[in-house]
Design an enzyme around this catalytic site. Structure first.
Site, PDB file in Angstrom:
ATOM      1  N   GLY A  12      -2.188   9.975   6.699  1.00  0.00           N
ATOM      2  CA  GLY A  12      -2.044  10.047   8.154  1.00  0.00           C
ATOM      3  C   GLY A  12      -1.024  11.068   8.629  1.00  0.00           C
ATOM      4  N   LEU A  84     -13.269  10.997   5.191  1.00  0.00           N
ATOM      5  CA  LEU A  84     -14.076  11.574   4.115  1.00  0.00           C
ATOM      6  C   LEU A  84     -15.564  11.281   4.189  1.00  0.00           C
ATOM      7  CD1 LEU A  84     -11.571  10.871   1.207  1.00  0.00           C
ATOM      8  CD2 LEU A  84     -11.625  12.753   2.847  1.00  0.00           C
ATOM      9  N   ASN A 101     -13.404  18.387  12.945  1.00  0.00           N
ATOM     10  CA  ASN A 101     -12.864  17.987  11.639  1.00  0.00           C
ATOM     11  C   ASN A 101     -11.868  19.047  11.176  1.00  0.00           C
ATOM     12  OD1 ASN A 101     -12.719  16.620   9.041  1.00  0.00           O
ATOM     13  ND2 ASN A 101     -14.028  18.250   8.218  1.00  0.00           N
ATOM     14  N   HIS A 103     -10.489  20.713   7.621  1.00  0.00           N
ATOM     15  CA  HIS A 103     -10.784  20.808   6.193  1.00  0.00           C
ATOM     16  C   HIS A 103      -9.723  21.690   5.531  1.00  0.00           C
ATOM     17  CE1 HIS A 103     -13.316  20.510   2.652  1.00  0.00           C
ATOM     18  NE2 HIS A 103     -13.002  21.763   2.416  1.00  0.00           N
ATOM     19  N   ASP A 144     -19.428  19.541   6.475  1.00  0.00           N
ATOM     20  CA  ASP A 144     -18.593  20.755   6.482  1.00  0.00           C
ATOM     21  C   ASP A 144     -19.334  22.017   6.935  1.00  0.00           C
ATOM     22  OD1 ASP A 144     -16.349  19.365   5.636  1.00  0.00           O
ATOM     23  OD2 ASP A 144     -16.654  19.827   3.515  1.00  0.00           O
ATOM     24  N   GLU A 173      -1.789  22.775   8.662  1.00  0.00           N
ATOM     25  CA  GLU A 173      -2.543  21.760   9.417  1.00  0.00           C
ATOM     26  C   GLU A 173      -1.703  21.175  10.543  1.00  0.00           C
ATOM     27  OE1 GLU A 173      -5.780  20.126   6.252  1.00  0.00           O
ATOM     28  OE2 GLU A 173      -3.923  19.009   6.358  1.00  0.00           O
TER      29      GLU A 173
END
Ligand code: GAR
Length: 190
Positions: A12, A84, A101, A103, A144, A173
């Protein structure tokens, strides 16, 4: 005010970065965290921040009632932050252009089923790549493969392990994911 529904099943740290960035819940708030792992660290964050959690299994994920539950939060965006499972088609179709999303690689490289978390970084290091990075992209019916919104890159050095690469990727990120979410929220079309 924008509401986010966040899907997360890991530690998280990206959820924490989103919470830290959007300090004012009057502007953006996480209305619900959807999680498929009852042991996930993100559940501690949800508890501390008093964010409602919906634990799901694969059947609940596909249940038409789940879409109704999501709709009840009127989410501006559905955000996959370390989630996932492939999103079922009925959920993708219920929120066109509204599911994103993150990745931990430069898609289309190192994407697809089984490519998540440290598996990605192990593969990147094993292949002797000179760079890696992150991809923030729309979610479509294929794993993806939705359109890219943002990519950010980092260089690998010879000494890199999958752990050191993971830590560099997490920094990218944590910086770019909240800011990309903000950009999208500021530019949503009805
Ligand atoms: C993140 O690095 C994210 O990119 C990755 O899982 C990690 C979750 O970390 N997602 C995928 O691999 C999706 N295929 P976190 O739980 O600390 O945010």
């Amino acid at each position: 005010m924008h509401q986010l529904v966040v899907f997360a099943s890991g530690k998280g740290s990206n959820v924490q970065a989103i919470l830290d960035y959007f300090q004012s819940p009057d502007k953006v708030r996480i209305a619900l965290i959807v999680c498929n792992n009852p042991e996930a660290g993100v559940l501690d964050i949800a508890k501390t921040r008093q964010i409602p959690v919906q634990l799901i299994d694969r059947n609940a994920f596909r249940d038409p009632g789940f879409v109704e539950k999501l709709r009840s939060y009127s989410p501006s965006l559905l955000v996959l932050a370390g989630f996932l499972w492939k999103v079922p088609d009925n959920v993708v179709q219920a929120f066109p252009g509204r599911i994103i999303n993150i990745h931990p690689a430069l898609l289309p490289k190192y994407g697809g089923k089984g490519m998540y978390g440290q598996h990605v970084h192990q593969a990147v290091v094993a292949a002797g790549e000179k760079e890696s990075g992150i991809t923030i992209h729309y979610v479509n019916e294929h794993y993806d493969e939705g359109g890219a919104i943002l990519q950010a890159r980092c260089t690998l050095v010879a000494e890199d392990t999958h752990e050191s690469l993971a830590s560099r990727i997490h920094k990218l990120e944590h910086y770019f994911f909240p800011r990309t979410i903000e950009f999208l929220l500021d530019n949503l079309t009805e």
